[in-house]
Write a protein that holds these residues in place. Structure first.
Motif: not given
Length: 167
Positions: A139-164
């Motif tokens: 459960k702890a791993f799944q929670r961390w993994n989900r949060n980690h994936q959300i952070k990666q998604t947000i980071s990639s969207v922000v990076n694309k916006c900054v590049k644009a």
């Protein structure tokens, strides 16, 4: 099966064959000191009458398993780092309170209660970080993994916006 049986009488289960081949391949790779190419993997599979499609599926599953193993290693390192940080914070806070208590002139009086309380909290944190297994760990791993994936998604969207915006 005994070691004295003729070759034609010997038989092996699928698990035995896998283990024997694993040992032979590992031994072969150590002697040659190199890795196998994908073409060599295809050739070995062909000799074992394994179709390229089945080999591709097995390779995809293997890559998925390796990815999972790596994510779990990162999760374990994250948990250990978080625990070290908390232990450092515990030490700093308690040293501060002990110094204040000593400088106030009465020796160790009230600060030992804070020390005991914080020690209890750190003990619980150590217990929850290092000793959880099974379903709680999952459960702890799944929670961390989900949060980690959300952070990666947000980071990639922000990076694309900054590049644009920079273009």
């Amino acid at each position: 099966m005994t070691a004295f049986e003729p070759n034609s009488i010997r038989s092996y289960s699928q698990e035995d064959v896998q283990q024997i081949l694993q040992l032979a391949i590992a031994s072969h790779a150590e002697n040659i000191n190199r890795e196998f190419s994908y073409n060599e993997l295809l050739e070995i599979a062909g000799e074992l009458e394994i179709s390229p499609d089945i080999l591709k599926l097995a390779e995809r599953d293997w890559r998925s398993q390796q990815s999972e193993v790596q994510r779990r290693q990162v999760f374990n390192l994250y948990r250990q780092g978080r625990l070290k940080k908390r232990l450092g914070n515990y030490a700093i806070v308690n040293v501060f309170f002990i110094l204040v208590d000593l400088l106030s002139g009465g020796g160790l009086t009230w600060s030992r209660y804070i020390l005991l309380f914080c020690g209890f909290l750190v003990g619980l944190d150590i217990w929850n970080t290092l000793l959880i297994k099974g379903e709680e760990y999952e459960k702890a791993f799944q929670r961390w993994n989900r949060n980690h994936q959300i952070k990666q998604t947000i980071s990639s969207v922000v990076n694309k916006c900054v590049k644009a915006l920079q273009a």
